[in-house]
Structure formats: C-alpha cells, structure tokens
Design an enzyme around this catalytic site. Structure first.
Site, mmCIF file in Angstrom:
data_model
loop_
_atom_site.group_PDB
_atom_site.id
_atom_site.type_symbol
_atom_site.label_atom_id
_atom_site.label_comp_id
_atom_site.label_asym_id
_atom_site.label_seq_id
_atom_site.Cartn_x
_atom_site.Cartn_y
_atom_site.Cartn_z
ATOM 1 N N ARG A 76 0.830 -1.199 0.000
ATOM 2 C CA ARG A 76 0.000 0.000 0.000
ATOM 3 C C ARG A 76 0.865 1.249 0.000
ATOM 4 O O ARG A 76 2.044 1.212 0.392
ATOM 5 C CB ARG A 76 -0.916 0.033 1.229
ATOM 6 N N LYS A 217 -3.957 -19.335 -3.909
ATOM 7 C CA LYS A 217 -4.676 -18.323 -4.688
ATOM 8 C C LYS A 217 -3.779 -17.837 -5.818
ATOM 9 O O LYS A 217 -2.663 -17.382 -5.586
ATOM 10 C CB LYS A 217 -5.087 -17.162 -3.778
ATOM 11 N N THR A 275 -14.323 -14.155 -7.640
ATOM 12 C CA THR A 275 -14.289 -12.691 -7.757
ATOM 13 C C THR A 275 -15.226 -12.145 -8.834
ATOM 14 O O THR A 275 -15.120 -12.500 -10.004
ATOM 15 C CB THR A 275 -12.871 -12.143 -8.020
#
Length: 470
Positions: A76, A217, A275
């Site tokens: 981030r 994932k 998703t």
C-alpha cells in the site's frame, strides 16, 4: 440431501450473512462451503460464525465446508500529503521509502522490499489499476515513475506490481496468528494469498501439518510462470480473478482461467473460480446477462466451485445471489454442450490410482449405474474420480470428519461419514445402505464401488466392484 448439481457454491460470510438464520438460508439456497475472509473481522467474530456453521451442520446432517482465507501481505501507499492528490498523465512522480514524506510532490511507500526489487520499466498500478505508472529510474530509497493513466490517489491505497517479484515472507505475523486460530477452530481449507512461487508454500505446509487442505490463490503473474509446480504442491487452487485481472490484461484472464482449470483437472485438484461473478447483485436482486454468462463459462470450463464475495458478505441480496448462482449452474449442467465438454477424454496416465479411478468412473457410466461409491481415507480417490467428471452421483464414504467436510469443495462429491468398523465384505452392504438413502434407487439398479485391499488404508485403492440394490 443430494443437490441436483455437480459444481459447488462457496459464499463469503460478512455482515450481510453472519447471523445464524442467514447462514441457514444460504445453505438452503445452495451453499456448500462458507468462506471466512480474514482481511476483515476479529477472532471472536469468526469464532461465533464457525460455531453457527457447525450447529447448522448438526441440524441438517450434511457436512459443510469452512474455508479460511488469509489476508497475506498487502502493498500500500503511505500517507499522502493533504490526504489525496491527483496524478496527471505523463507527470513524473517520486516514490520514497517510508510511511509519510514531507515532499509535497512525492508519494510515500513503507515497503523496503519494493525498493529492493523494482527496476526501470516495471509497472505500478494503484487503486485496483485505476492509476498506472511505469518506473523510469531507481535508487535504494526512492524511485521515479511516469504516469501512464492518471487519477486520484489517497492514503493507504493498494498497490499492484505486475512485473516485480518481491522477496518477502508469504505469511505475515497476522497470518500466522490467524492460521493458528483457524486450525484450532477446525477450518477445513486454508487459502494462501500472494503466492508468487511454488517455494512460497514451503512456509505454510509445516504449520498446517495436514489439519486442513491448502488452497493456493492464483493472483500474481509470477504464479502463472510456475503454475504446474504450484498446482502439484497444493490441495486446491483458487483463480482470484480480481487481483489477477489487475496485474495481467483483462483479455488474458478467460484463457488463463481455462488453462488452469484444465491443469487442475489433469492433476486431480479442486479448482475454484472467484471474484465479481455476480457483482451487480451486491445492489440488485438480479444479475446482468454478462454475469450469468461468466458463471456459466466457469461451469462449462469444468470448475469444481464458483465463489461469491461481496455479493454474500456485504450485499443487499445475499440469498438471491446464491439462488441465482444455483440456477445458473443447474441449467448449464443440464445443457448438452456441458455433457460433451465433460466427456472429453483426459490425458492418459501411467499412475495406477488415476487409472483405477478413471476405469471405475467409465464402467459406472457404461453400465448406467445409479451411482458410484468411493471409499476414501484421505479424499484422494474421491478427487481422482471427480476429475473424470462422471455423469452420475459420486458418494464418498470416509471415516474422517475433516475429509468429509473437504468434499464440500469437490465437484460432484457427496460424503457419508463412516462410524462403524468395516471389513471388505461388510463395506458392500454399508455402501448399498448409505448410497440408497441419497439416490433412492429401484430394485435391480446397479452401483459401482471403489475400495482398497487391505481395506481402510490410505493409498490402497485397487479394487472395482459392481453391486446391485436389492
């Protein structure tokens, strides 16, 4: 309770669905496995949900899966001067190492691993790719990038680095604490985020130690480069199309989805497509036609499971979303194109266990058997049979409650928990009794049993038997 479909539904639990009555409603609408997203919530809240799911399981008498999704490392921005700023196309922006910077024109990034790995030409995507830059010059604690697509950036926005392989632990301290909690609570599957290489799985496997299935994932381009090794070292795969669709061109995602599903089917690994499947149903009681087509495409591709995220966690219509997904799956599986696709031959294998599973499935279909019963200690035999996609019910008999619940993620599998001590002779009568309860056969119908001699030992499946309901 035998659902009239093969592919499974996973629903994410959140504020819209955490109450016990909502969990029951979602299960009745078609949920097979519940996902707990550990990017949100605390241990106390997740513990309440887990107890409610297990109570529901006892009430309905059907194994229900629980998938714990670990947050993983998140890249981030730091704090932005003034809280937000707009980046213009072709503008040069300096990134500096730290939580904040006094340089008005610079952006802070508190991740030293990024500065150590990034190189000129690498792309930087901010806020799910809404803002895009390309690196032009690098230093040890700062680098410069040119804005390719401008827009607004603000404090702590997420950053994707599709061209940069970061050398950082795949498990954060938070993940380790969450994992210990989840295993103590008895979750059935653990999903690992931010997998970049097959070696990333080495850190978590000793911690899980077989107590849950490991789901990798696939959300990073670097993972695609080692996809065969990652699939081989995982118990299941999740195609996390949100982040993956940010880091690779959106037009490449459908093809990659097909490739990964085909690979997982060859390797007998359950595969989840996730998703934004019914994203509009977070605020609408009906999906778009494109979303319905997207779910159907995943089913035509051969996915074991499809997953709801915000639709069931925070959306206004969680039960409706599950109901719609259930209808789409059943309608797709009933189409002749689906039967042709699932009947497509798989690559020949020299592995005896795969050959026995394939032969058993082929024999059951050729005989027009009412169902196929697989005795499975570890779940591997069930997954091998499911990978063949037989067009008849698959009943999995196991004595391990953990394996029984994991079957809630496996295509076509419905599990029965074996409590009595059986030998080879008594297992036939038990298979007859338990499968009849689920498929309601007529007298004279046949069924096929896969088992092993010596009976009840993991990895011993070596026997195919045809029996008749009397």
């Amino acid at each position: 309770m035998l659902r009239n479909r093969r592919a499974k539904i996973i629903a994410t639990v959140g504020p819209a669905s955490a109450a016990p009555f909502m969990l029951r409603n979602l299960f009745n609408k078609g949920v097979d496995t519940f996902r707990l997203n550990f990017s949100h919530g605390d241990h106390a809240g997740h513990a309440v949900v887990i107890r409610a799911i297990r109570a529901l399981e006892d009430e309905v008498g059907v194994p229900i899966g629980i998938l714990q999704d670990l947050q993983g490392p998140k890249i981030r921005l730091g704090r932005v001067a003034g809280g937000a700023r707009v980046l213009d196309r072709h503008e040069r922006v300096t990134f500096v190492l730290g939580e904040a910077t006094e340089e008005i024109t610079a952006l802070a990034m508190p991740h030293g691993e990024v500065f150590a790995a990034i190189a000129p030409g690498h792309r930087i995507f901010i806020d799910d790719g809404r803002v895009r830059l390309r690196v032009v010059a690098c230093g040890s604690a700062r680098f410069e990038a040119e804005v390719l697509e401008g827009g607004k950036v603000s404090d702590r926005k997420g950053v994707n680095l599709p061209d940069t392989v970061l050398h950082l632990p795949v498990l954060t301290d938070k993940d380790r604490a969450d994992l210990a909690f989840g295993l103590e609570q008895g979750v059935d599957w653990v999903a690992l985020s931010f997998v970049q290489r097959a070696s990333d799985l080495d850190e978590i496997r000793p911690l899980i130690a077989g107590r849950a299935g490991l789901v990798s994932k696939i959300e990073k381009p670097s993972a695609l480069e080692e996809i065969e090794a990652i699939v081989e070292r995982s118990e299941a795969i999740m195609i996390a199309r949100g982040d993956l669709g940010v880091e690779i061109p959106a037009e490449d995602v459908p093809g990659r989805q097909k490739e990964i599903i085909a690979l997982c089917r060859r390797e007998c690994r359950p595969v989840i497509v996730a998703t934004q499947m019914l994203e509009s149903m977070t605020a609408s009681p009906a999906p778009t036609r494109a979303e319905a087509s997207d779910v159907a495409t995943a089913i035509y591709d051969g996915a074991d499971a499809v997953m709801l995220s915000a639709e069931s966690a925070t959306g206004q219509f969680p039960a409706e979303a599950v109901e719609v997904m259930d209808r789409i799956i059943r309608r797709t599986e009933g189409h002749e194109a689906y039967a042709r696709g699932m009947a497509a031959p798989r690559e020949a294998t020299s592995e005896a266990a795969n050959s026995i599973a394939g032969s058993g499935a082929a024999l059951a279909c050729a005989l027009g058997a009412r169902c196929l019963v697989a005795y499975s200690v570890s779940g591997a035999t069930a997954q091998r049979v499911a990978a063949c996609r037989p067009a008849l019910p698959l009943i999995v008999v196991t004595r391990d409650p953990r394996i029984s619940r994991r079957m809630a993620l496996v295509w076509g599998a419905r599990s029965v928990l074996e409590t009595a001590e059986l030998d080879y002779d008594s297992m036939v009568s038990m298979a007859c009794e338990e499968s009849a309860r689920l498929v309601e056969p007529e007298t004279g119908d046949s069924f096929v049993i896969l088992a092993g001699v010596p009976f009840g030992q993991s990895g011993s499946t070596n026997n195919i038997r045809v029996a008749t309901y009397r």
